[in-house]
Motif scaffolding. Sequence first.
Motif, short mmCIF file in Angstrom:
data_model
loop_
_atom_site.label_atom_id
_atom_site.label_comp_id
_atom_site.label_asym_id
_atom_site.label_seq_id
_atom_site.Cartn_x
_atom_site.Cartn_y
_atom_site.Cartn_z
N THR A 1 -0.17 5.65 7.88
CA THR A 1 -1.08 4.80 7.09
C THR A 1 -0.86 5.16 5.63
O THR A 1 -0.06 6.05 5.31
N HIS A 2 -1.60 4.50 4.75
CA HIS A 2 -1.47 4.85 3.32
C HIS A 2 -2.13 6.19 3.00
O HIS A 2 -2.02 6.66 1.87
N SER A 3 -2.82 6.78 3.98
CA SER A 3 -3.44 8.10 3.76
C SER A 3 -2.50 9.26 4.08
O SER A 3 -2.86 10.42 3.82
N LEU B 1 6.69 13.45 -8.63
CA LEU B 1 5.52 13.22 -9.49
C LEU B 1 4.68 12.17 -8.78
O LEU B 1 5.09 11.01 -8.67
N HIS B 2 3.53 12.58 -8.27
CA HIS B 2 2.65 11.70 -7.50
C HIS B 2 1.35 11.54 -8.28
O HIS B 2 0.59 12.50 -8.41
N VAL B 3 1.13 10.35 -8.81
CA VAL B 3 -0.06 10.06 -9.61
C VAL B 3 -1.01 9.26 -8.74
O VAL B 3 -0.67 8.16 -8.27
N ASP B 4 -2.20 9.81 -8.48
CA ASP B 4 -3.07 9.21 -7.44
C ASP B 4 -4.45 9.86 -7.53
O ASP B 4 -4.57 11.02 -7.95
N ALA B 5 -5.47 9.14 -7.12
CA ALA B 5 -6.79 9.77 -6.94
C ALA B 5 -6.81 10.62 -5.68
O ALA B 5 -7.64 11.51 -5.54
N GLN C 1 -4.65 12.68 -2.32
CA GLN C 1 -3.43 13.44 -2.01
C GLN C 1 -2.55 12.74 -0.99
O GLN C 1 -1.37 13.03 -0.88
N ASP C 2 -3.14 11.84 -0.20
CA ASP C 2 -2.38 11.09 0.82
C ASP C 2 -1.63 12.03 1.75
O ASP C 2 -0.47 11.79 2.12
N MET C 3 -2.33 13.10 2.15
CA MET C 3 -1.75 14.08 3.08
C MET C 3 -2.63 14.20 4.32
O MET C 3 -2.67 15.24 4.97
N ASP D 1 0.84 -1.19 0.00
CA ASP D 1 0.00 0.00 0.00
C ASP D 1 0.88 1.25 0.00
O ASP D 1 2.11 1.17 0.07
N HIS D 2 0.24 2.43 -0.03
CA HIS D 2 1.01 3.66 -0.24
C HIS D 2 1.82 4.09 0.97
O HIS D 2 2.66 4.99 0.87
N SER D 3 1.61 3.44 2.12
CA SER D 3 2.44 3.78 3.29
C SER D 3 3.92 3.51 3.03
O SER D 3 4.78 4.10 3.67
N PHE E 1 3.47 6.08 -8.13
CA PHE E 1 2.29 5.80 -8.96
C PHE E 1 1.31 4.92 -8.20
O PHE E 1 1.55 3.73 -8.00
N ASP E 2 0.21 5.54 -7.75
CA ASP E 2 -0.87 4.79 -7.10
C ASP E 2 -1.83 4.33 -8.20
O ASP E 2 -2.35 5.15 -8.95
N ILE E 3 -2.06 3.03 -8.27
CA ILE E 3 -2.88 2.47 -9.37
C ILE E 3 -4.31 3.00 -9.33
O ILE E 3 -5.00 3.00 -10.36
MN MN Z 1 -2.17 6.76 -2.60
#
Ligand code: MN
Length: 315
Positions: free
Chosen positions: A158-160, A140-144, A146-148, A119-121, A232-234
């Motif tokens: 966490t992945h958030s 370059l962060h590709v994602d639906a 922001q994970d901030m 996961d994104h963590s 790159f988050d799928i």
């Molecule tokens: Mn993500």
Amino acid sequence: LDFQPIRAPRFSQIATFLRLPHVQDITGLDIAVLGVPFDGGSTYRPGSRFAPREIRQSSSLMRRYNPVLDVYPFKDLRIADAGDIDVPIVNIEEALSRITAAIQTVVEAGVLPLCVGGDHSISLPILRAVARRYGPVALLHVDAHQDMWDDTFGNRYTHSSPFRRAAEESLVDFQHAVQIGIRGSLASKNDLDFAREHGVKTISARSLARLGPVELRNELAFLRGRPLYVSFDIDSVDPAYAPGTGTPEIGGLTSREAVDVLHAVLGCKIVGADIVEVSPPYDHGCVTAVLAANILFEIVSLVAASRRHIAHQGP
Ligand code: MN
Ligand code: MN
């Protein structure tokens, strides 16, 4: 690790990423592809711990030549599957520190880490190791998403939250950072404030659809000339193309747009990358794993083509 022609059918032998040789010693490589089978940072649907194996399997389909970038990545660069990082299952802080230690070894050897989560963590501990070598990196962060996010039920890791922590730890140069593919419902109207206050450029999925490839390349020109990390988050890609993920959002990138986004940073100095959030239990017919395998191939192709570009034209 000489460039080998394909001698056996692609469905035979033991599956590695992109049918690369499996190595335990990363010395002398240009790129080490590493699995990071950890999903203890997932806040909704888990399962991305199974992604490295699934993507190895699906990446058997990938061939040798990239006709769009006109490059043979495995001929131009020494690339190998360096296996998985051993991470504990439950203890997230221990998992993060093991990932940092493993990536630090890779980075200190002058090898580019290309990690398949998980996961994104996992991006936070990778960035800790990368920033130790290069200083705060462009992103370059590709994602639906922001994970901030700051805190999830008392959990700061966490992945958030990887890019919130990265901001606090000065791992990323947020004046040279972009988030692409952002969309979906939010918890509150103020959710996007943190990125805005830190000067992070945001291109929503909706805005991206209005940009042509040349305009997109111009929009991302500010990333050039500095060490760049690609995350790159799928789930940046629409659930129609990537159903196997933990936090799907409608209205996402097409698979072709996802590749175009990567090609738009051709010529950048990429120093690390990850592909995260593929969750095989939610996948159907390996659709998402095949997409991730293609993204993996596009990233190694992009690194090869970018090094050639820099050698010929300068940064
Ligand atoms: Mn993500
Ligand atoms: Mn996401």
